[in-house]
Each structure stands twice: as structure tokens, then as C-alpha cells.
Write a protein that holds these residues in place. Structure first.
Motif, PDB file in Angstrom:
ATOM      1  N   MET A   1       0.865  -1.143  -0.093  1.00 32.80           N
ATOM      2  CA  MET A   1      -0.049  -0.012  -0.035  1.00 32.80           C
ATOM      3  C   MET A   1       0.864   1.348  -0.071  1.00 32.80           C
ATOM      4  SD  MET A   1      -3.461   0.380   2.235  1.00 32.80           S
ATOM      5  CE  MET A   1      -4.443   1.823   1.516  1.00 32.80           C
ATOM      6  N   LEU A   2       2.075   1.170   0.614  1.00 26.05           N
ATOM      7  CA  LEU A   2       2.855   2.272   0.606  1.00 26.05           C
ATOM      8  C   LEU A   2       3.485   2.527  -0.530  1.00 26.05           C
ATOM      9  CD1 LEU A   2       4.784   1.941   4.095  1.00 26.05           C
ATOM     10  CD2 LEU A   2       2.815   3.630   3.465  1.00 26.05           C
ATOM     11  N   ILE A   3       3.731   1.460  -1.097  1.00 23.83           N
ATOM     12  CA  ILE A   3       4.487   1.572  -2.707  1.00 23.83           C
ATOM     13  C   ILE A   3       3.433   2.246  -3.612  1.00 23.83           C
ATOM     14  CG2 ILE A   3       5.445   0.433  -4.635  1.00 23.83           C
ATOM     15  CD1 ILE A   3       6.890  -1.474  -2.397  1.00 23.83           C
ATOM     16  N   ARG A   4       2.081   1.867  -3.513  1.00 25.23           N
ATOM     17  CA  ARG A   4       1.189   2.250  -4.570  1.00 25.23           C
ATOM     18  C   ARG A   4       0.628   3.766  -4.128  1.00 25.23           C
ATOM     19  NH1 ARG A   4       0.773  -0.292  -9.239  1.00 25.23           N
ATOM     20  NH2 ARG A   4      -1.541   0.210  -9.237  1.00 25.23           N
ATOM     21  N   SER A   5       0.496   4.046  -3.018  1.00 28.24           N
ATOM     22  CA  SER A   5       0.365   5.413  -2.505  1.00 28.24           C
ATOM     23  C   SER A   5       1.237   6.271  -3.188  1.00 28.24           C
ATOM     24  CB  SER A   5       0.140   5.515  -1.305  1.00 28.24           C
ATOM     25  OG  SER A   5       1.267   5.212  -0.570  1.00 28.24           O
ATOM     26  N   ASN A   6       2.506   6.114  -3.280  1.00 27.41           N
ATOM     27  CA  ASN A   6       3.485   7.113  -3.891  1.00 27.41           C
ATOM     28  C   ASN A   6       3.153   7.305  -5.320  1.00 27.41           C
ATOM     29  OD1 ASN A   6       5.763   8.425  -4.541  1.00 27.41           O
ATOM     30  ND2 ASN A   6       7.230   6.922  -4.105  1.00 27.41           N
ATOM     31  N   HIS A   7       2.988   8.694  -5.615  1.00 29.49           N
ATOM     32  CA  HIS A   7       2.628   9.154  -7.120  1.00 29.49           C
ATOM     33  C   HIS A   7       3.432   9.103  -8.105  1.00 29.49           C
ATOM     34  CE1 HIS A   7      -1.290   9.721  -6.030  1.00 29.49           C
ATOM     35  NE2 HIS A   7      -1.102  10.621  -4.876  1.00 29.49           N
ATOM     36  N   GLY A   8       4.915   8.642  -7.668  1.00 32.50           N
ATOM     37  CA  GLY A   8       6.113   8.790  -8.534  1.00 32.50           C
ATOM     38  C   GLY A   8       6.378   7.228  -8.985  1.00 32.50           C
ATOM     39  N   TYR A   9       7.263   6.540  -8.673  1.00 33.41           N
ATOM     40  CA  TYR A   9       7.393   5.190  -8.893  1.00 33.41           C
ATOM     41  C   TYR A   9       6.430   4.415  -7.964  1.00 33.41           C
ATOM     42  CZ  TYR A   9       9.524   0.625  -9.044  1.00 33.41           C
ATOM     43  OH  TYR A   9       9.646  -0.788  -9.344  1.00 33.41           O
ATOM     44  N   ASP A  10       5.702   3.544  -8.603  1.00 37.39           N
ATOM     45  CA  ASP A  10       4.730   2.731  -7.677  1.00 37.39           C
ATOM     46  C   ASP A  10       5.061   1.098  -7.758  1.00 37.39           C
ATOM     47  OD1 ASP A  10       4.155   2.129 -10.228  1.00 37.39           O
ATOM     48  OD2 ASP A  10       1.723   2.639 -10.085  1.00 37.39           O
ATOM     49  N   SER A  34       6.947  -6.674 -11.305  1.00 37.52           N
ATOM     50  CA  SER A  34       6.973  -5.519 -10.738  1.00 37.52           C
ATOM     51  C   SER A  34       6.868  -5.819  -9.118  1.00 37.52           C
ATOM     52  CB  SER A  34       5.902  -4.496 -10.993  1.00 37.52           C
ATOM     53  OG  SER A  34       4.888  -4.905 -10.672  1.00 37.52           O
ATOM     54  N   LEU A  35       7.422  -4.804  -8.267  1.00 36.96           N
ATOM     55  CA  LEU A  35       7.508  -4.862  -6.875  1.00 36.96           C
ATOM     56  C   LEU A  35       6.002  -4.861  -6.362  1.00 36.96           C
ATOM     57  CD1 LEU A  35       9.023  -4.949  -4.281  1.00 36.96           C
ATOM     58  CD2 LEU A  35       9.019  -2.211  -4.590  1.00 36.96           C
ATOM     59  N   ALA A  36       5.192  -4.110  -7.140  1.00 33.99           N
ATOM     60  CA  ALA A  36       3.748  -3.912  -6.653  1.00 33.99           C
ATOM     61  C   ALA A  36       2.933  -5.273  -7.028  1.00 33.99           C
ATOM     62  CB  ALA A  36       3.053  -3.041  -7.258  1.00 33.99           C
ATOM     63  N   GLU A  41       0.834 -10.480  -4.639  1.00 31.53           N
ATOM     64  CA  GLU A  41       0.452 -11.844  -4.778  1.00 31.53           C
ATOM     65  C   GLU A  41       0.927 -12.436  -3.323  1.00 31.53           C
ATOM     66  OE1 GLU A  41      -0.870 -13.930  -7.181  1.00 31.53           O
ATOM     67  OE2 GLU A  41      -1.398 -11.833  -7.933  1.00 31.53           O
ATOM     68  N   LEU A  42       2.038 -11.776  -2.789  1.00 28.67           N
ATOM     69  CA  LEU A  42       2.601 -12.462  -1.573  1.00 28.67           C
ATOM     70  C   LEU A  42       1.596 -11.950  -0.431  1.00 28.67           C
ATOM     71  CD1 LEU A  42       6.266 -11.856  -1.784  1.00 28.67           C
ATOM     72  CD2 LEU A  42       5.145 -13.980  -1.727  1.00 28.67           C
ATOM     73  N   GLY A  43       0.885 -10.937  -0.592  1.00 29.87           N
ATOM     74  CA  GLY A  43       0.119 -10.395   0.454  1.00 29.87           C
ATOM     75  C   GLY A  43      -1.314 -11.066   0.383  1.00 29.87           C
ATOM     76  N   LEU A  44      -1.791 -11.520  -0.813  1.00 31.30           N
ATOM     77  CA  LEU A  44      -3.154 -12.217  -1.019  1.00 31.30           C
ATOM     78  C   LEU A  44      -2.844 -13.739  -0.536  1.00 31.30           C
ATOM     79  CD1 LEU A  44      -4.217 -11.019  -4.502  1.00 31.30           C
ATOM     80  CD2 LEU A  44      -5.251 -10.538  -2.136  1.00 31.30           C
ATOM     81  N   MET A  45      -1.545 -14.321  -0.670  1.00 36.58           N
ATOM     82  CA  MET A  45      -1.281 -15.788  -0.486  1.00 36.58           C
ATOM     83  C   MET A  45      -1.326 -15.865   1.243  1.00 36.58           C
ATOM     84  SD  MET A  45       1.103 -17.423  -3.309  1.00 36.58           S
ATOM     85  CE  MET A  45       2.619 -15.974  -3.395  1.00 36.58           C
ATOM     86  N   ALA A  46      -0.482 -14.645   1.798  1.00 35.40           N
ATOM     87  CA  ALA A  46      -0.630 -14.810   3.308  1.00 35.40           C
ATOM     88  C   ALA A  46      -1.910 -14.737   3.725  1.00 35.40           C
ATOM     89  CB  ALA A  46       0.470 -13.719   3.618  1.00 35.40           C
TER      90      ALA A  46
END
Length: 133
Positions: A1-10, A34-36, A41-46
Motif C-alpha cells: 500500500m505504501l508503494i502504490r500510494s507514492n505518486h511517482g514510482y509505484d 514488478s514490486l507491486a 501476490e504475496l499479501g493475498l497468499m498470506a
């Protein structure tokens, strides 16, 4: 969520977040990963794994249930089903979605008894190449 909320590199290579809707948040580059995408995927699997672990204590897990049988023999099933699909493609002509579902169900029915026997065979011949599958 932190990565996607950054309006530059997401986290997406050359893909920028265009809006704040849920569709734009879930739009992630799979190839190259991509990192996102990896974190999604890792979050959903967890989350799914935590729910299944919680559910296991409530529901009685059957020893010969299909999920457990196919889960314990996943690599064996993956490698062996190619041959069966090749033979079935000669007999059946999967030209539609219904035929595809029928073929999938047929492969699962064919492999269920084989996958139930495979762990016993693997244990009996513990020094063979079967231990790697």
C-alpha cells in the motif's frame, strides 16, 4: 500500500498510477514482475493461508480428501498430467469451454487414485528418483 500510494514510482516498470480507483490500484505489471505485483501476490497468499490455517482447526480435514491428496502430490500431478492430456486431446476435441471443463474433470478423476497411491510408492522406494517429485 505504501508503494502504490507514492505518486511517482509505484513498483511498476514504466506503468504509473493513473487514478485512485481500485482497478488502478490492482493494475500491476506481471512481466517483468514488478514490486507491486510481487507484494500483491504475496499479501493475498498470506491472507488466504492464514484463513485456511484458522479454518483447519474448525473443519475436520479428511485424510483422503482431494485437496490434501493433490496438494501432497503436486509436482507428480503436474508432470504426469501432460501425457494424459496428450492422449485425451487425440480422443476429445476441446473446442469449447464445456469440453475444456469436461477434460479437466476427466483428468482429475483419472489421477485421483494414482495420486493417492503415489505417496505410498514414494515411501516404499525411498532411495529412488521418486523422492524428488
Amino acid at each position: 500500500m505504501l508503494i502504490r500510494s507514492n505518486h511517482g514510482y509505484d513498483g511498476n516498470m514504466l506503468m504509473y498510477l493513473e487514478g485512485d480507483s481500485i482497478v488502478h490500484w490492482l493494475h500491476a505489471s506481471k512481466y517483468p514482475p514488478s514490486l507491486a505485483y510481487i507484494l500483491l501476490e504475496l499479501g493475498l497468499m498470506a491472507i488466504i493461508l492464514a484463513a485456511l490455517i484458522r479454518l483447519e482447526s474448525v473443519v475436520n480435514v479428511c485424510r483422503n480428501g482431494p485437496v490434501l491428496v493433490y496438494g501432497q502430490t503436486a509436482l507428480f500431478f503436474y508432470l504426469a498430467h501432460f501425457g494424459v492430456l496428450t492422449v485425451l486431446s487425440l480422443v476429445l476435441n476441446p473446442d469449447g469451454l464445456g469440453q475444456t471443463y469436461l477434460t479437466t474433470l476427466l483428468v482429475l478423476i483419472i489421477f485421483y487414485p494414482v495420486c493417492r497411491i503415489y505417496p505410498t510408492l514414494k515411501w516404499h522406494y525411498s532411495r529412488s528418483m521418486l523422492r524428488f517429485m
